[in-house]
Design an enzyme around this catalytic site. Structure first.
Site, PDB file in Angstrom:
ATOM      1  N   LYS A  79       0.865  -1.179   0.000  1.00 30.28           N
ATOM      2  CA  LYS A  79       0.000   0.000   0.000  1.00 30.28           C
ATOM      3  C   LYS A  79       0.901   1.228   0.000  1.00 30.28           C
ATOM      4  CE  LYS A  79      -3.875   1.906   2.714  1.00 30.28           C
ATOM      5  NZ  LYS A  79      -4.688   1.732   3.949  1.00 30.28           N
ATOM      6  N   SER A 154      -9.627   1.395   2.921  1.00 31.67           N
ATOM      7  CA  SER A 154      -8.814   2.201   2.038  1.00 31.67           C
ATOM      8  C   SER A 154      -7.710   1.403   1.320  1.00 31.67           C
ATOM      9  CB  SER A 154      -8.162   3.327   2.840  1.00 31.67           C
ATOM     10  OG  SER A 154      -7.270   2.790   3.805  1.00 31.67           O
ATOM     11  N   SER A 178      -9.657  -0.931   7.177  1.00 31.26           N
ATOM     12  CA  SER A 178      -9.131  -0.844   5.812  1.00 31.26           C
ATOM     13  C   SER A 178      -8.333  -2.032   5.307  1.00 31.26           C
ATOM     14  CB  SER A 178      -8.263   0.404   5.673  1.00 31.26           C
ATOM     15  OG  SER A 178      -9.099   1.515   5.532  1.00 31.26           O
TER      16      SER A 178
HETATM   17  N1  GLN Z   1     -13.003   3.730   6.205  1.00 27.48           N
HETATM   18  C1  GLN Z   1     -12.468   4.221   7.444  1.00 27.48           C
HETATM   19  C2  GLN Z   1     -12.112   5.681   7.280  1.00 27.48           C
HETATM   20  O1  GLN Z   1     -12.355   6.201   6.267  1.00 27.48           O
HETATM   21  C3  GLN Z   1     -11.287   3.406   7.854  1.00 27.48           C
HETATM   22  C4  GLN Z   1     -10.085   3.699   7.042  1.00 27.48           C
HETATM   23  C5  GLN Z   1      -8.888   2.909   7.442  1.00 27.48           C
HETATM   24  O2  GLN Z   1      -8.991   1.882   8.131  1.00 27.48           O
HETATM   25  N2  GLN Z   1      -7.751   3.409   7.027  1.00 27.48           N
HETATM   26  O3  GLN Z   1     -11.605   6.297   8.151  1.00 27.48           O
END
Ligand code: GLN
Length: 495
Positions: A79, A154, A178
């Site tokens: 990532k 994400s 995420s």
């Molecule tokens: N979808 C969640 C957010 O937007 C979690 C994102 C993540 O785990 N990086 O904050």
């Protein structure tokens, strides 16, 4: 050759060690596949030269009788939130365009030391803020099972690349879900370790008390192998846990017998304010029955404060983000693209105004608002108290059960664009993953079936802090019993 692309980390490492295939051949295979399927939008950056040079060095070391490590020659992708020496790192944001870090993050360094070949950097929501991948400032990443749909977020690129066989496995980060949620949308295994199990050194910060690095992989065995490579204390991260790293692969054959699994009463439409797709409910119910047949006991438990997880997270995470993102002030990072001589103010304004996407701006505003001195007690402090209550709910539940089981997300992958205009609908995609992060616990998502339309469904299991072995043990027992693991997306990715 394409079978090899889906063989997984453990199998590939074996083949390289036995010289059935060279690290170079394997690396060429993935580079070619990544190029051929670039329309998927999984990669933000490929590093062919670096990867081939590294693979060549591993082949030479093997030829000379050396041991280049347990992941020798296995092509892994990261990532783009993980800091990589000499390789661009953008966190999916324009503000970091052109940044080439002078060092490796700890997880990356440990992968390299174990012999992994780093192929490149994977697409993601900007600064890991998102649940679909659509907040990437570059390109929308697509779901390999249905390119009209999102891969989740994400770590969307990390999940899509593994599912489509564009790398053997990947690393992602999980601040609110995420790793688990995109793993469930893409039909692979995603493991979020206990907060502090993996060092955050060299991870672009989103919400520092939640962020955690973990593997996305085709099987529980691969997830275990990657976790034992990257986990462990790190003097460069004061929050890393000072506990020895078990050989996680040894946990895989423990079986489900003797485990007690808790099903939270409150994970219901009335309590959480969102319905569950009936196909998801059915698949997860069936998965629970499989675990029962394998000898696990199942009982219901109560997590009374779970309905507050979503508002609590979306207060605290933006608050931390608003502080973390203050460093992107246009002076230290970012493009200096204002007219020469326009002065620092112009650079500042340019960078701020043009280079953060709308979701990142929303989080900075929410977070700054919650931290204002006049509102601090009402919002931030209150949310911290609720965070403690949520952690306490889990502590109570874990007096009676070893694991908590639920769907990973209320629905399978949704169509691209369908939630883009409604932040609240988007946030609902995390309603089942967030509590784990608030409590600092480990969690796993394992594939547990498909909808009639052929979309993957994921089952989530959560464990007490440092309970990764229990997670892997249960997940592996389920994987063997169900035979649902490492499924391949449609034909187009096979060749
Ligand atoms: N979808 C969640 C957010 O937007 C979690 C994102 C993540 O785990 N990086 O904050």
């Amino acid at each position: 050759m394409s079978d090899l692309a889906f063989a997984g980390v453990a199998a590939q490492a074996d083949k390289v060690r036995r010289k059935d295939v060279s690290a170079r051949e394997l690396t060429e295979l993935y580079l070619a596949r990544a190029e051929a399927h670039s329309e998927l939008g999984a990669y933000l950056h490929l590093e062919p030269e670096g990867a081939l040079t590294r693979a060549g060095a591993i082949d030479r070391a093997l030829a000379e009788g050396g041991d280049p490590g347990p992941l020798a020659g296995v092509p892994i992708a990261l990532k783009d939130i993980l800091v990589t020496e000499g390789m661009t790192t953008t966190a999916g944001s324009k503000i970091l365009d052109g940044w080439v870090p002078p060092y490796d993050g700890t997880a990356v360094e440990r992968l390299r030391r174990a012999g992994a070949v780093i192929l490149g950097k994977l697409n993601m929501d900007e600064f890991a803020m998102g649940s679909s991948g659509e907040n990437s400032s570059r390109a929308v990443c697509k779901n390999p099972w249905d390119p009209q749909r999102v891969p989740g977020g994400s770590s969307g690129g990390s999940a899509a690349a593994v599912a489509a066989g564009l790398c053997a496995a990947s690393l992602g980060t999980d601040t609110g879900g995420s790793i688990r949620q995109p793993a469930s949308f893409c039909g692979i295994v995603g493991l979020r370790p206990t907060y502090g199990r993996v060092s955050r050194y060299g991870v672009v910060a989103f919400a520092s008390s939640f962020d955690q690095v973990g593997p996305l992989a085709r099987t529980t065995e691969d997830a275990a192998l990657l976790l034992e490579t990257i986990a462990g204390p790190d003097p460069r991260d004061a929050t890393s846990i000072d506990a020895p790293v078990p050989r996680y692969r040894d946990a895989l054959n423990g079986g489900a017998k003797g485990l007690t699994i808790g099903i939270p009463d409150e994970f219901s439409a009335e309590h959480l304010g969102t319905g569950f797709d009936p196909e998801v409910e059915r698949a997860v119910d069936e998965a629970r029955r499989v675990l029962e047949r394998e000898g696990a006991a199942v009982r219901s438990i109560s997590l009374p404060h779970s309905r507050y997880a979503l508002p609590t997270y979306y207060l605290l995470a933006p608050a931390e983000a608003s502080s973390n993102l203050a460093r992107y002030d246009g002076v230290r990072y970012g493009r200096r693209d204002a007219e020469p001589g326009a002065g620092l103010g112009a650079v500042y304004g340019e960078t701020r105004g043009r280079n953060f996407g709308p979701e990142v701006k929303r989080r900075i505003m929410l977070g700054t608002y919650a931290l204002r001195s006049g509102y601090y007690d009402a919002y931030y402090l209150k949310a911290q108290k609720v965070r403690s209550l949520i952690a306490r709910d889990f502590a109570r539940a874990f007096e009676d059960v070893d694991l908590v089981l639920s769907p990973t997300a209320p629905t399978p992958a949704f169509p691209i664009g369908s939630r883009a205009d409604s932040p609240l609908d988007m946030y609902m995609a995390d309603v089942l993953t967030l509590s784990c992060n608030l409590a600092g616990l480990p969690g796993i998502s394992v594939p547990c079936g498909f909808t009639q339309n052929g979309l993957p469904i994921g089952m989530q299991m959560l464990a007490p802090a440092l309970g990764e072995e229990t997670l892997l043990r249960a997940a592996s027992a389920y994987e063997r019993a169900s035979g649902i693991a490492g499924a391949r997306p449609p034909e187009v990715f096979h060749g």
